[in-house]
Write a protein that holds these residues in place. Structure first.
Motif, PDB file in Angstrom:
ATOM      1  N   TYR A 108     -47.284 -44.718  31.924  1.00 36.00           N
ATOM      2  CA  TYR A 108     -47.807 -43.471  32.482  1.00 36.00           C
ATOM      3  C   TYR A 108     -47.070 -43.063  33.745  1.00 36.00           C
ATOM      4  N   SER A 109     -46.936 -41.770  33.933  1.00 39.31           N
ATOM      5  CA  SER A 109     -46.212 -41.206  35.071  1.00 39.31           C
ATOM      6  C   SER A 109     -47.113 -41.159  36.313  1.00 39.31           C
ATOM      7  N   THR A 110     -46.695 -40.409  37.306  1.00 41.45           N
ATOM      8  CA  THR A 110     -47.386 -40.356  38.596  1.00 41.45           C
ATOM      9  C   THR A 110     -48.497 -39.323  38.660  1.00 41.45           C
ATOM     10  N   ASP A 111     -48.483 -38.347  37.789  1.00 46.14           N
ATOM     11  CA  ASP A 111     -49.391 -37.201  37.915  1.00 46.14           C
ATOM     12  C   ASP A 111     -50.524 -37.218  36.890  1.00 46.14           C
ATOM     13  N   ILE A 112     -51.259 -38.311  36.835  1.00 41.52           N
ATOM     14  CA  ILE A 112     -52.380 -38.456  35.905  1.00 41.52           C
ATOM     15  C   ILE A 112     -53.668 -38.044  36.628  1.00 41.52           C
ATOM     16  N   PRO A 113     -54.481 -37.161  36.024  1.00 36.21           N
ATOM     17  CA  PRO A 113     -55.734 -36.746  36.673  1.00 36.21           C
ATOM     18  C   PRO A 113     -56.743 -37.892  36.787  1.00 36.21           C
ATOM     19  N   ASP A 114     -57.691 -37.741  37.700  1.00 31.40           N
ATOM     20  CA  ASP A 114     -58.783 -38.714  37.829  1.00 31.40           C
ATOM     21  C   ASP A 114     -59.508 -38.842  36.496  1.00 31.40           C
TER      22      ASP A 114
END
Length: 186
Positions: free
Chosen positions: A53-59
């Motif tokens: 997974y990348s850095t911009d995953i939502p809560d």
């Protein structure tokens, strides 16, 4: 899906992953980009069918890639953790949201700024990885940057060829993240 069900599902996936073989391996490299800045580059290789997974995953989603600091002396973060090229975004049926991830290879770069002649940073990349059936628990890859060639040294000493920062003895070693993974508390 209720949040409680999602937590139980994540726990079950983490337990299944602890039995699995090594699916993701990371290496760490250090690149001095100027007299006062160093890039810490984490390169992950995922087995077929696995994604990181990348850095911009939502809560509420899977574990995003992030950078953490255990100890810092004479060094500070110069930017946020940056994900490299090649990310894909898809709707995830388990988390019921769009997620951004890498297949095969993921590169994350953390730029740090040297603020003193003597510097030391102990930090880590934290990331999550899954396939279509299970996920690894959140996993950390350590980094260690240490040197005596910071900006005060550059001003006090005559110009010499660029010195490379001293790195931990095993910094270039590939880390077997499945063997190093420990179940996360959910």
């Amino acid at each position: 899906m209720t949040k409680l069900f999602k937590h139980y599902l994540l726990l079950l996936l983490a337990l299944c992953a602890s039995v699995a073989q090594a699916q993701v391996k990371f290496s760490v490299a250090y690149k001095k980009v100027s007299a006062t800045q160093v890039d810490i580059v984490f390169t992950g290789k995922a087995d077929a069918g696995w994604h990181i997974y990348s850095t911009d995953i939502p809560d509420g989603g899977p574990t995003p890639a992030s950078f953490g600091i255990d100890e810092a002396k004479g060094v500070k973060l110069a930017s946020k953790l940056k994900a490299g090229a090649g990310a894909k975004t898809m709707q995830d049926p388990i988390f019921e949201m769009p997620v951004t991830f890498f297949e095969n290879t993921a590169v994350f770069t953390q730029r740090v700024e040297l603020t003193d002649k003597n510097y030391e940073l102990k930090g880590y990349l934290k990331y999550g990885a899954c396939n279509d059936e299970n996920c690894l628990p959140p996993t950390s890859i350590d980094c260690h940057l240490k040197g005596t060639d910071g900006p005060a040294a550059a001003a006090a000493e005559p110009a010499t060829p660029a010195q490379q920062p001293e790195v931990a003895e095993n910094a270039q070693a590939v880390v077997d993240t499945a063997a190093a993974a420990t179940p996360a508390a959910l």
